[in-house]
Design a protein around this motif. Structure first.
Motif, PDB file in Angstrom:
ATOM      1  N   GLY A  89      46.427  37.817  52.180  1.00  0.00           N
ATOM      2  CA  GLY A  89      46.573  37.825  50.737  1.00  0.00           C
ATOM      3  C   GLY A  89      45.275  38.266  50.090  1.00  0.00           C
ATOM      4  O   GLY A  89      44.229  37.648  50.303  1.00  0.00           O
ATOM      5  N   LEU A  90      45.324  39.336  49.307  1.00  0.00           N
ATOM      6  CA  LEU A  90      44.105  39.939  48.762  1.00  0.00           C
ATOM      7  C   LEU A  90      43.719  39.367  47.403  1.00  0.00           C
ATOM      8  O   LEU A  90      42.655  39.715  46.874  1.00  0.00           O
ATOM      9  CB  LEU A  90      44.282  41.452  48.647  1.00  0.00           C
ATOM     10  CG  LEU A  90      44.402  42.197  49.983  1.00  0.00           C
ATOM     11  CD1 LEU A  90      44.785  43.641  49.744  1.00  0.00           C
ATOM     12  CD2 LEU A  90      43.104  42.104  50.772  1.00  0.00           C
ATOM     13  N   GLY A  91      44.565  38.530  46.818  1.00  0.00           N
ATOM     14  CA  GLY A  91      44.207  37.925  45.538  1.00  0.00           C
ATOM     15  C   GLY A  91      43.982  38.942  44.428  1.00  0.00           C
ATOM     16  O   GLY A  91      43.135  38.751  43.567  1.00  0.00           O
ATOM     17  N   GLY A  92      44.740  40.040  44.450  1.00  0.00           N
ATOM     18  CA  GLY A  92      44.619  41.054  43.422  1.00  0.00           C
ATOM     19  C   GLY A  92      43.526  42.074  43.644  1.00  0.00           C
ATOM     20  O   GLY A  92      43.344  42.980  42.827  1.00  0.00           O
ATOM     21  N   LEU A  93      42.780  41.976  44.737  1.00  0.00           N
ATOM     22  CA  LEU A  93      41.669  42.894  44.987  1.00  0.00           C
ATOM     23  C   LEU A  93      42.153  44.211  45.594  1.00  0.00           C
ATOM     24  O   LEU A  93      43.223  44.285  46.197  1.00  0.00           O
ATOM     25  CB  LEU A  93      40.656  42.240  45.931  1.00  0.00           C
ATOM     26  CG  LEU A  93      39.997  40.956  45.435  1.00  0.00           C
ATOM     27  CD1 LEU A  93      39.089  40.400  46.513  1.00  0.00           C
ATOM     28  CD2 LEU A  93      39.224  41.205  44.149  1.00  0.00           C
ATOM     29  N   ALA A  94      41.339  45.241  45.449  1.00  0.00           N
ATOM     30  CA  ALA A  94      41.564  46.521  46.108  1.00  0.00           C
ATOM     31  C   ALA A  94      40.525  46.683  47.207  1.00  0.00           C
ATOM     32  O   ALA A  94      39.326  46.489  46.979  1.00  0.00           O
ATOM     33  CB  ALA A  94      41.457  47.667  45.105  1.00  0.00           C
ATOM     34  N   VAL A  95      40.960  47.019  48.407  1.00  0.00           N
ATOM     35  CA  VAL A  95      40.059  47.186  49.545  1.00  0.00           C
ATOM     36  C   VAL A  95      39.615  48.647  49.592  1.00  0.00           C
ATOM     37  O   VAL A  95      40.449  49.558  49.570  1.00  0.00           O
ATOM     38  CB  VAL A  95      40.762  46.800  50.861  1.00  0.00           C
ATOM     39  CG1 VAL A  95      39.843  47.033  52.050  1.00  0.00           C
ATOM     40  CG2 VAL A  95      41.199  45.341  50.807  1.00  0.00           C
TER      41      VAL A  95
END
Length: 269
Positions: free
Chosen positions: A160-166
């Motif tokens: 789960g990225l919590g809304g972040l962009a990698v």
């Protein structure tokens, strides 16, 4: 049920302290966890040569593929999640729970990172084995690094990225690691460039919530989903599914029209 729930709570208690550890201590803790995971020969898609496919619950044609709910198999080019790939999942949480249930029920090992509100009861009702599921609700400041470590020893890692962009460069490095380790990474709640398949689930109906003046009252008895799949190697596909309890277990089936007088069991999700 109580024993399974206790197993999940124990996993939460053991892993919740990762956020308070230094980077090096966090990695060492995760590597110790990986050392305790059974070898891949005991997992879903690998077995000793002498063991019949039927005994393992996995057909010979499924080598290199993690299972999904049967009703979803027609959406995917290989009928499941390819090992060594990255899959993006968005929309209704039932889709993610179904993937976890299929993999762990079939003998695979999985981890969920950064999703503290994961519906464990719903996962159990779909057949998930919590003894094969590690939960890391708070992975600290770098959940991608935690996922990269867990790819070493698990069949499926959900991040789960919590809304972040990698960043694309970092995404490529993790994709290469997943490919080399033969693990599947599922990313959700954020942006990840380069996912081979993107799955999206949308709730399109309910049973059991009343009609007319009674709309919104009652117990949820079934959930209808529209699930779409997109990828670089195939045309977009969509299917509609019913999730409803059958003899105490939530089953995934092609959408059907319920006959008058049919009253399915109530469900807790």
């Amino acid at each position: 049920m109580a024993e399974v729930a206790d197993s999940g709570q124990a996993g939460l208690a053991e892993l919740a302290g990762l956020a308070g550890l230094s980077r090096q201590d966090r990695l060492e803790h995760l590597r110790r966890r990986m050392a305790a995971v059974p070898a891949r020969g005991e997992s879903v898609a690998a077995r000793p040569p002498s063991q019949p496919a039927e005994a393992a619950g996995v057909s010979r044609s499924s080598a290199g593929v993690l299972p999904v709910p049967p009703a979803l198999a027609s959406l995917l080019p290989r009928g499941g999640l390819a090992r060594g790939s990255v899959v993006s999942v968005s929309g209704a949480g039932s889709l993610l729970l179904g993937l976890l249930a299929s993999v762990t029920e079939s003998g695979g090992h999985a981890a969920v990172i950064g999703l503290p509100r994961l519906g464990l009861l719903a996962a159990i009702e779909m057949g998930a084995e919590l003894g094969r599921l590690a939960l890391i609700p708070d992975p600290g400041p770098d959940p991608v690094e935690v996922a990269a470590v867990l790819l070493d020893g698990l069949d499926l890692v959900v991040l789960g990225l919590g809304g972040l962009a990698v960043p694309p460069s970092r995404a490529r490095a993790v994709v290469a690691r997943a490919r080399s380790k033969g693990s599947t990474l599922v990313v959700t709640d954020g942006h990840w460039d380069g996912a081979e398949i993107r799955l999206e689930a949308r709730v399109c109906g309910y049973d059991g919530m009343g009609q007319g003046a009674e709309l919104g009252r009652g117990r949820l008895r079934a959930l209808r989903l529209a699930v779409s799949a997109r990828g670089r190697a195939f045309q977009p596909r969509t299917t509609r599914l019913d999730l409803r309890p059958v003899r105490g277990r939530v089953e995934w089936t092609a959408e059907t029209v319920r006959r008058p007088g049919m009253l399915p069991d109530a469900v807790s999700w």
